[in-house]
Design a protein around this motif. Structure first.
Motif, PDB file in Angstrom:
ATOM      1  N   VAL A 418       0.838  -1.206   0.000  1.00 21.92           N
ATOM      2  CA  VAL A 418       0.000   0.000   0.000  1.00 21.92           C
ATOM      3  C   VAL A 418       0.874   1.257   0.000  1.00 21.92           C
ATOM      4  O   VAL A 418       0.583   2.239  -0.704  1.00 21.92           O
ATOM      5  CB  VAL A 418      -0.959  -0.010   1.208  1.00 21.92           C
ATOM      6  CG1 VAL A 418      -1.682   1.338   1.332  1.00 21.92           C
ATOM      7  CG2 VAL A 418      -1.982  -1.133   1.079  1.00 21.92           C
ATOM      8  N   GLU A 419       1.954   1.241   0.776  1.00 17.75           N
ATOM      9  CA  GLU A 419       2.857   2.386   0.809  1.00 17.75           C
ATOM     10  C   GLU A 419       3.507   2.616  -0.563  1.00 17.75           C
ATOM     11  O   GLU A 419       3.683   3.761  -0.993  1.00 17.75           O
ATOM     12  CB  GLU A 419       3.947   2.176   1.876  1.00 17.75           C
ATOM     13  CG  GLU A 419       3.430   2.265   3.307  1.00 17.75           C
ATOM     14  CD  GLU A 419       2.724   3.587   3.587  1.00 17.75           C
ATOM     15  OE1 GLU A 419       3.287   4.643   3.230  1.00 17.75           O
ATOM     16  OE2 GLU A 419       1.615   3.564   4.148  1.00 17.75           O
ATOM     17  N   VAL A 420       3.871   1.522  -1.239  1.00 15.02           N
ATOM     18  CA  VAL A 420       4.455   1.656  -2.583  1.00 15.02           C
ATOM     19  C   VAL A 420       3.435   2.244  -3.547  1.00 15.02           C
ATOM     20  O   VAL A 420       3.772   3.076  -4.401  1.00 15.02           O
ATOM     21  CB  VAL A 420       4.971   0.284  -3.085  1.00 15.02           C
ATOM     22  CG1 VAL A 420       5.356   0.363  -4.560  1.00 15.02           C
ATOM     23  CG2 VAL A 420       6.166  -0.174  -2.257  1.00 15.02           C
ATOM     24  N   LEU A 421       2.168   1.826  -3.422  1.00 15.46           N
ATOM     25  CA  LEU A 421       1.117   2.397  -4.283  1.00 15.46           C
ATOM     26  C   LEU A 421       1.038   3.915  -4.098  1.00 15.46           C
ATOM     27  O   LEU A 421       0.924   4.668  -5.076  1.00 15.46           O
ATOM     28  CB  LEU A 421      -0.229   1.754  -3.963  1.00 15.46           C
ATOM     29  CG  LEU A 421      -1.426   2.304  -4.747  1.00 15.46           C
ATOM     30  CD1 LEU A 421      -1.342   1.891  -6.216  1.00 15.46           C
ATOM     31  CD2 LEU A 421      -2.746   1.838  -4.156  1.00 15.46           C
ATOM     32  N   ALA A 480      13.574  -0.021  -4.925  1.00 18.71           N
ATOM     33  CA  ALA A 480      13.858   1.296  -4.346  1.00 18.71           C
ATOM     34  C   ALA A 480      12.615   1.874  -3.674  1.00 18.71           C
ATOM     35  O   ALA A 480      12.706   2.496  -2.604  1.00 18.71           O
ATOM     36  CB  ALA A 480      14.360   2.240  -5.436  1.00 18.71           C
ATOM     37  N   ASP A 481      11.442   1.663  -4.265  1.00 21.43           N
ATOM     38  CA  ASP A 481      10.195   2.153  -3.666  1.00 21.43           C
ATOM     39  C   ASP A 481       9.909   1.473  -2.332  1.00 21.43           C
ATOM     40  O   ASP A 481       9.359   2.098  -1.412  1.00 21.43           O
ATOM     41  CB  ASP A 481       9.024   1.918  -4.620  1.00 21.43           C
ATOM     42  CG  ASP A 481       9.056   2.850  -5.830  1.00 21.43           C
ATOM     43  OD1 ASP A 481       9.694   3.917  -5.724  1.00 21.43           O
ATOM     44  OD2 ASP A 481       8.448   2.508  -6.858  1.00 21.43           O
ATOM     45  N   LEU A 482      10.263   0.201  -2.203  1.00 19.88           N
ATOM     46  CA  LEU A 482      10.028  -0.524  -0.939  1.00 19.88           C
ATOM     47  C   LEU A 482      10.853   0.053   0.208  1.00 19.88           C
ATOM     48  O   LEU A 482      10.483  -0.083   1.374  1.00 19.88           O
ATOM     49  CB  LEU A 482      10.336  -2.017  -1.123  1.00 19.88           C
ATOM     50  CG  LEU A 482       9.267  -2.821  -1.877  1.00 19.88           C
ATOM     51  CD1 LEU A 482       9.792  -4.188  -2.279  1.00 19.88           C
ATOM     52  CD2 LEU A 482       8.011  -2.972  -1.022  1.00 19.88           C
ATOM     53  N   ARG A 483      11.981   0.683  -0.124  1.00 18.36           N
ATOM     54  CA  ARG A 483      12.765   1.369   0.924  1.00 18.36           C
ATOM     55  C   ARG A 483      12.553   2.882   0.873  1.00 18.36           C
ATOM     56  O   ARG A 483      13.291   3.637   1.511  1.00 18.36           O
ATOM     57  CB  ARG A 483      14.247   1.028   0.784  1.00 18.36           C
ATOM     58  CG  ARG A 483      14.859   1.445  -0.537  1.00 18.36           C
ATOM     59  CD  ARG A 483      16.372   1.254  -0.567  1.00 18.36           C
ATOM     60  NE  ARG A 483      16.927   1.667  -1.855  1.00 18.36           N
ATOM     61  CZ  ARG A 483      17.150   2.928  -2.216  1.00 18.36           C
ATOM     62  NH1 ARG A 483      16.878   3.914  -1.382  1.00 18.36           N
ATOM     63  NH2 ARG A 483      17.655   3.217  -3.406  1.00 18.36           N
ATOM     64  N   ALA A 484      11.539   3.314   0.058  1.00 16.65           N
ATOM     65  CA  ALA A 484      11.171   4.735  -0.073  1.00 16.65           C
ATOM     66  C   ALA A 484      12.319   5.575  -0.618  1.00 16.65           C
ATOM     67  O   ALA A 484      12.501   6.735  -0.224  1.00 16.65           O
ATOM     68  CB  ALA A 484      10.689   5.289   1.261  1.00 16.65           C
ATOM     69  N   GLY A 485      13.094   5.012  -1.544  1.00 18.01           N
ATOM     70  CA  GLY A 485      14.199   5.753  -2.156  1.00 18.01           C
ATOM     71  C   GLY A 485      13.760   6.483  -3.408  1.00 18.01           C
ATOM     72  O   GLY A 485      12.985   5.951  -4.210  1.00 18.01           O
TER      73      GLY A 485
END
Length: 502
Positions: A418-421, A480-485
């Motif tokens: 959900v955060e990646v979305l 990268a999105d999973l670590r919010a980069g």
């Protein structure tokens, strides 16, 4: 001449049909013209009985019903009510040409529900060509999920006649139903999801690499291939993947409900993506759609917005595996027949599972593999390089050990998805990362200098194809999105490379 509107299918989309009537002098007769199917021609008897049951007296005239356009084949019982109303209201002066009318008639004049109505009306609504419609009262519960359309539910032919006689004062009797599920709002769009995980990743012990790959697959909609010995958890992971996929928008929920109707299943309007798992003995037509007279939708089309799972991948026929390359690349399936040519959307997540060899024991530490080198070669050669090139993540799963323990729950994984979305929508992506076009890859998949150097080295060392390079960039973007980069780093590219098939 009187006219109302109805609709029929052309592929999976609705096509507007103008239902016209004339009552002229001549020998009394009742005919329907305009490429009407047998079910519509049978409607004449239902219409006659329904009108006579409501004390209507047929005038001694020649009744002609025309279904335009005449070169489009029409079918379905939804035309009954349109035909009956045109005959009953022939002397009415008001113009009814803006009204859509749907309904199947009983012999006593009762208006019955038709499961196909939902898909027809949703398609018309998406095309923005319908504003108001007379429908069976029983269908209002489902139809009220469709926005921007006024529905007038009627139970009998008498009610429908009275409604159109006073059409200027008619009031819709369906209230638009909002979706009542947990949701998040991103960029002015509501996304809905289910907080229930009947099959949880806590049931999968060990297999950390495979679970990490499943998380990346769900977050970016990347195709996934799981390879391992029998019983190591390949099917378990595939079945649990459905519950951690990204939330659905309201339009996507309605779209999935439409596919349920096309499969003759009652739509549920639940924000849960579909999971299609055809058997490896399935025919090409059942998987891709088709038929000798009408191109019907298959498993590939029904998996739209969800998962298409192929268990025992090499046991599927070579024809099926090679034909799957086009929908995996284009996210659509085109079916051409002599009588029809249709195109279905097929934007799905492809997940597959396979053994390392025909007996399954090639990678087992204690069991002996019974396959010859020729058997293993033939087994592996069923999967061509162009087909495997379309798979983003390939994981060789480990053997199950007694000391393996659960590590992460489906709820925790879903929260990360959900955060990646949220990240990709705020970044301006209209589609999931795996579905980005080449131009969008250049825009959104920005690599750091170190990451670009590693990717260039891999291109030369492993002779990567252009498609493989783009897929590595997309997978690295999701990591990268999973670590919010914001930028793809060297570690992201290295992990993405580790999931490429050797």
């Amino acid at each position: 001449m009187k006219r109302v509107l109805c609709a029929t299918y052309e592929g999976i989309e609705a096509k507007v049909v103008q239902v016209e009537s004339t009552l002229t002098k001549g020998l009394p007769s009742f005919s329907v013209v305009g490429m009407a199917s047998a079910s519509i021609n049978e409607a004449k008897e239902r219409v006659k009985s329904a009108l006579l049951s409501n004390e209507f007296i047929f005038p001694p005239k020649r009744i002609t019903i025309n279904l335009a356009p005449s070169d489009l084949k029409k079918e379905g019982s939804q035309f009954d009510l349109s035909i009956a109303l045109l005959i009953a209201l022939d002397t009415l002066k008001e113009d009814l040409s803006e009204w859509f009318v749907f309904g199947e008639l009983g012999l006593d004049g009762a208006i019955k529900e038709n499961l196909q109505l939902y898909a027809l009306l949703l398609s018309l609504s998406n095309q923005k060509i319908i504003k108001k419609a007379v429908v069976p009262y029983e269908s209002l519960e489902k139809l009220s999920n469709i926005p921007n359309v006024d529905f007038y539910g009627v139970k009998t032919l008498d009610e429908a006649i009275e409604l159109l006689k006073n059409s200027a004062n008619a009031q819709p009797n369906a209230v638009y139903k909002r979706i009542d599920y947990p949701n998040i709002s991103v960029e002015n769009t509501e996304y809905y999801f289910v907080e229930n995980y009947p099959e949880d990743f806590l049931d999968v012990k060990g297999q950390e690499v495979a679970k990490r790959a499943a998380l990346i697959s769900a977050a970016g909609f990347h195709n996934l291939l799981l390879e391992g010995s029998p019983g190591c958890g390949k099917s378990m992971i595939a079945q649990r993947l459905r519950y951690i996929l990204p939330p659905l928008s309201g339009d996507e929920i309605l779209e999935i409900a439409k596919l349920d109707v096309l499969e003759a299943v009652e739509p549920q309007f639940v924000p849960l993506r579909t999971f299609r798992a055809p058997h490896h003995s399935s025919t090409t037509a059942s998987i891709f759609g088709g038929g000798s007279h009408k191109a019907k939708i298959g498993e590939v089309g029904l998996a739209h917005r969800g998962i298409l799972f192929f268990d025992e991948l090499p046991h599927f026929s070579k024809v099926v595996l090679e034909a799957l390359r086009e929908p995996l690349q284009d996210n659509k399936i085109r079916i051409s027949r002599v009588n029809s040519k249709v195109e279905y959307p097929s934007d799905f997540l492809f997940v597959a599972a396979m053994n390392p060899c025909p007996c399954g024991n090639l990678l087992h530490a204690h069991r002996e593999c019974r396959c010859s080198e020729l058997d293993i070669m033939r087994y592996k050669n069923r999967l061509s390089d162009p087909f495997l090139d379309r798979i983003d993540l390939c994981v060789v799963m480990q053997q199950v050990a007694p000391e393996d323990t659960p590590s992460i729950s489906s709820q925790q994984m879903h929260a990360k998805v959900v955060e990646v979305l949220k990240i990709i929508k705020k970044r301006g992506q209209k589609s999931f990362t795996a579905k980005l076009s080449d131009a969008e890859v250049e825009q959104f998949c920005v690599l750091s200098a170190e990451a670009k150097a590693v990717l260039d080295m891999a291109v030369h060392k492993f002779a990567l194809s252009f498609r493989s390079i783009k897929k590595i960039q997309k997978v690295a973007r999701t990591i990268a999105d999973l670590r919010a980069g914001d930028v793809i780093e060297k570690s992201d590219v290295l992990e993405a490379l580790s999931y490429r098939r050797r």
